[in-house]
Write a protein that holds these residues in place. Structure first.
Motif, mmCIF file in Angstrom:
data_model
loop_
_atom_site.group_PDB
_atom_site.id
_atom_site.type_symbol
_atom_site.label_atom_id
_atom_site.label_comp_id
_atom_site.label_asym_id
_atom_site.label_seq_id
_atom_site.Cartn_x
_atom_site.Cartn_y
_atom_site.Cartn_z
ATOM 1 N N PHE A 69 0.808 -1.223 0.000
ATOM 2 C CA PHE A 69 0.000 0.000 0.000
ATOM 3 C C PHE A 69 0.841 1.273 0.000
ATOM 4 C CE2 PHE A 69 -2.768 3.241 1.843
ATOM 5 C CZ PHE A 69 -3.808 3.160 0.942
ATOM 6 N N ILE A 70 1.728 1.402 0.960
ATOM 7 C CA ILE A 70 2.517 2.628 1.047
ATOM 8 C C ILE A 70 3.452 2.735 -0.151
ATOM 9 C CG2 ILE A 70 4.278 3.854 2.391
ATOM 10 C CD1 ILE A 70 1.512 4.092 3.558
ATOM 11 N N THR A 71 4.060 1.607 -0.564
ATOM 12 C CA THR A 71 4.964 1.640 -1.715
ATOM 13 C C THR A 71 4.232 2.098 -2.969
ATOM 14 O OG1 THR A 71 6.204 -0.184 -0.777
ATOM 15 C CG2 THR A 71 6.556 0.268 -3.099
ATOM 16 N N ASN A 72 3.045 1.531 -3.207
ATOM 17 C CA ASN A 72 2.292 1.855 -4.425
ATOM 18 C C ASN A 72 1.650 3.234 -4.365
ATOM 19 O OD1 ASN A 72 2.965 -0.659 -5.381
ATOM 20 N ND2 ASN A 72 0.996 -1.579 -4.863
ATOM 21 N N ASN A 73 1.368 3.716 -3.191
ATOM 22 C CA ASN A 73 0.616 4.972 -3.054
ATOM 23 C C ASN A 73 1.410 6.059 -2.339
ATOM 24 O OD1 ASN A 73 -2.062 4.073 -4.111
ATOM 25 N ND2 ASN A 73 -1.810 2.602 -2.460
ATOM 26 N N SER A 74 2.721 5.895 -2.231
ATOM 27 C CA SER A 74 3.500 6.867 -1.461
ATOM 28 C C SER A 74 3.394 8.268 -2.049
ATOM 29 C CB SER A 74 4.957 6.433 -1.353
ATOM 30 O OG SER A 74 5.553 6.420 -2.636
ATOM 31 N N ALA A 75 3.260 8.381 -3.372
ATOM 32 C CA ALA A 75 3.144 9.703 -3.991
ATOM 33 C C ALA A 75 1.853 10.398 -3.577
ATOM 34 C CB ALA A 75 3.200 9.584 -5.508
ATOM 35 N N GLN A 76 0.843 9.630 -3.168
ATOM 36 C CA GLN A 76 -0.443 10.206 -2.780
ATOM 37 C C GLN A 76 -0.622 10.279 -1.268
ATOM 38 O OE1 GLN A 76 -2.454 7.274 -5.167
ATOM 39 N NE2 GLN A 76 -3.364 8.904 -6.416
ATOM 40 N N LEU A 77 0.377 9.806 -0.513
ATOM 41 C CA LEU A 77 0.222 9.772 0.943
ATOM 42 C C LEU A 77 1.383 10.386 1.716
ATOM 43 C CD1 LEU A 77 -1.195 6.162 1.280
ATOM 44 C CD2 LEU A 77 -2.455 8.304 1.391
ATOM 45 N N THR A 78 2.448 10.774 1.038
ATOM 46 C CA THR A 78 3.625 11.296 1.723
ATOM 47 C C THR A 78 3.853 12.760 1.358
ATOM 48 O OG1 THR A 78 4.605 9.105 1.614
ATOM 49 C CG2 THR A 78 6.080 10.918 2.157
ATOM 50 N N ASN A 79 3.875 13.603 2.372
ATOM 51 C CA ASN A 79 4.153 15.035 2.211
ATOM 52 C C ASN A 79 3.253 15.678 1.153
ATOM 53 O OD1 ASN A 79 5.504 17.245 3.167
ATOM 54 N ND2 ASN A 79 7.133 17.106 1.665
ATOM 55 N N ILE A 80 1.955 15.469 1.287
ATOM 56 C CA ILE A 80 0.966 15.964 0.330
ATOM 57 C C ILE A 80 0.492 17.344 0.763
ATOM 58 C CG2 ILE A 80 -1.277 15.531 -0.735
ATOM 59 C CD1 ILE A 80 0.991 13.561 -1.457
ATOM 60 N N SER A 81 0.546 18.302 -0.156
ATOM 61 C CA SER A 81 0.053 19.656 0.125
ATOM 62 C C SER A 81 -1.465 19.649 0.086
ATOM 63 C CB SER A 81 0.580 20.639 -0.917
ATOM 64 O OG SER A 81 1.962 20.767 -0.795
ATOM 65 N N PHE A 82 -2.051 20.257 1.108
ATOM 66 C CA PHE A 82 -3.507 20.336 1.186
ATOM 67 C C PHE A 82 -3.869 21.521 2.067
ATOM 68 C CE2 PHE A 82 -7.637 19.297 2.997
ATOM 69 C CZ PHE A 82 -8.344 18.939 1.858
ATOM 70 N N ALA A 83 -4.657 22.434 1.554
ATOM 71 C CA ALA A 83 -5.167 23.580 2.325
ATOM 72 C C ALA A 83 -4.048 24.338 3.042
ATOM 73 C CB ALA A 83 -6.229 23.127 3.317
ATOM 74 N N SER A 84 -3.002 24.681 2.321
ATOM 75 C CA SER A 84 -1.866 25.427 2.856
ATOM 76 C C SER A 84 -1.138 24.686 3.965
ATOM 77 C CB SER A 84 -2.301 26.801 3.360
ATOM 78 O OG SER A 84 -2.888 27.542 2.336
ATOM 79 N N GLY A 85 -1.248 23.366 3.961
ATOM 80 C CA GLY A 85 -0.534 22.535 4.920
ATOM 81 C C GLY A 85 -0.137 21.243 4.228
ATOM 82 N N THR A 86 0.296 20.273 5.002
ATOM 83 C CA THR A 86 0.683 18.978 4.433
ATOM 84 C C THR A 86 0.193 17.857 5.332
ATOM 85 O OG1 THR A 86 2.810 18.970 5.566
ATOM 86 C CG2 THR A 86 2.783 19.860 3.331
ATOM 87 N N TYR A 87 0.059 16.667 4.734
ATOM 88 C CA TYR A 87 -0.209 15.483 5.538
ATOM 89 C C TYR A 87 0.677 14.330 5.099
ATOM 90 C CZ TYR A 87 -3.405 13.852 1.785
ATOM 91 O OH TYR A 87 -3.962 13.461 0.599
ATOM 92 N N ASN A 88 0.971 13.458 6.046
ATOM 93 C CA ASN A 88 1.722 12.227 5.830
ATOM 94 C C ASN A 88 0.936 11.100 6.485
ATOM 95 O OD1 ASN A 88 4.398 13.015 4.624
ATOM 96 N ND2 ASN A 88 4.319 14.381 6.381
ATOM 97 N N VAL A 89 0.812 9.976 5.768
ATOM 98 C CA VAL A 89 -0.006 8.877 6.255
ATOM 99 C C VAL A 89 0.824 7.605 6.343
ATOM 100 C CG1 VAL A 89 -2.051 7.481 5.793
ATOM 101 C CG2 VAL A 89 -2.062 9.897 5.214
ATOM 102 N N THR A 90 0.607 6.837 7.409
ATOM 103 C CA THR A 90 1.173 5.490 7.525
ATOM 104 C C THR A 90 0.030 4.519 7.772
ATOM 105 O OG1 THR A 90 1.546 5.746 9.894
ATOM 106 C CG2 THR A 90 3.385 6.282 8.446
ATOM 107 N N VAL A 91 0.199 3.298 7.275
ATOM 108 C CA VAL A 91 -0.797 2.247 7.451
ATOM 109 C C VAL A 91 -0.082 1.023 8.011
ATOM 110 C CG1 VAL A 91 -2.496 0.784 6.299
ATOM 111 C CG2 VAL A 91 -2.143 3.126 5.503
ATOM 112 N N VAL A 92 -0.567 0.511 9.143
ATOM 113 C CA VAL A 92 0.025 -0.679 9.755
ATOM 114 C C VAL A 92 -1.092 -1.605 10.233
ATOM 115 C CG1 VAL A 92 2.151 0.468 10.497
ATOM 116 C CG2 VAL A 92 0.202 0.397 12.029
ATOM 117 N N ASP A 93 -0.718 -2.846 10.464
ATOM 118 C CA ASP A 93 -1.645 -3.809 11.039
ATOM 119 C C ASP A 93 -1.816 -3.487 12.518
ATOM 120 O OD1 ASP A 93 -3.255 -6.054 11.304
ATOM 121 O OD2 ASP A 93 -1.554 -7.360 11.734
ATOM 122 N N ASN A 94 -3.042 -3.712 12.999
ATOM 123 C CA ASN A 94 -3.237 -3.545 14.435
ATOM 124 C C ASN A 94 -2.601 -4.721 15.160
ATOM 125 O OD1 ASN A 94 -5.130 -5.476 13.565
ATOM 126 N ND2 ASN A 94 -6.466 -5.007 15.277
#
Length: 159
Positions: free
Chosen positions: A97-122
């Motif tokens: 997931f992260i490898t395939n979607n890192s461009a859409q989940l890492t250091n993404i500009s949104f509303a004059s800010g940024t977000y970074n997402v991680t996904v792990v198993d519980n």
């Protein structure tokens, strides 16, 4: 004697010169109240600014969570990976997931800010955070707005 007492009493009733000290006293009290009101207003403006920036960081982090859920629901061709997930839990999502979607989940500009997402198993008591046993993942999104950061954690379960 009576006349003399009346003169003394009338002398006490004279109010000449009282207006200036009373006016000055009222002005000093009003000035002090004005200074206090201005200080409280300035503090309130700063608190409100911090509140809004923290809320913006929260909503940016929430956008990261929503983007992640959208990417889990639909692959790059717009198809739902539901059958794949039903067959193997979230194992494939965890592997790629992260490898395939890192461009859409890492250091993404949104509303004059940024977000970074991680996904792990519980922690599903199997000792392996890349092997999903209970169809549950943990999404952690970090939203940044200026010098404010908010971390939002979402637990996603597919029944």
């Amino acid at each position: 004697m009576f006349k003399r007492k009346m003169t003394t009493i009338n002398g006490l009733r004279k109010e000449d010169g009282v207006a200036l000290p009373v006016t000055l006293l009222i002005l000093v009290v009003m000035g002090a109240l004005s200074v206090v009101a201005i200080q409280w207003s300035a503090q309130d403006v700063k608190r409100t600014e911090r509140y809004y920036k923290a809320r913006e960081a929260f909503y940016i982090a929430e956008a990261g969570v929503q983007q992640t859920i959208d990417l889990m629901n639909y692959d790059s061709t717009g198809n739902s990976p539901g059958a794949e997930i039903a067959a193997g839990g979230f194992d494939d999502v965890l592997d790629n997931f992260i490898t395939n979607n890192s461009a859409q989940l890492t250091n993404i500009s949104f509303a004059s800010g940024t977000y970074n997402v991680t996904v792990v198993d519980n922690n599903d008591n199997d000792g392996d955070l890349t092997d999903d046993e209970d169809n549950t993942l943990v999404i952690t999104s970090l939203g940044n707005k200026g010098n404010f950061s908010v971390t939002l954690e979402a637990i996603v379960t597919r029944r």
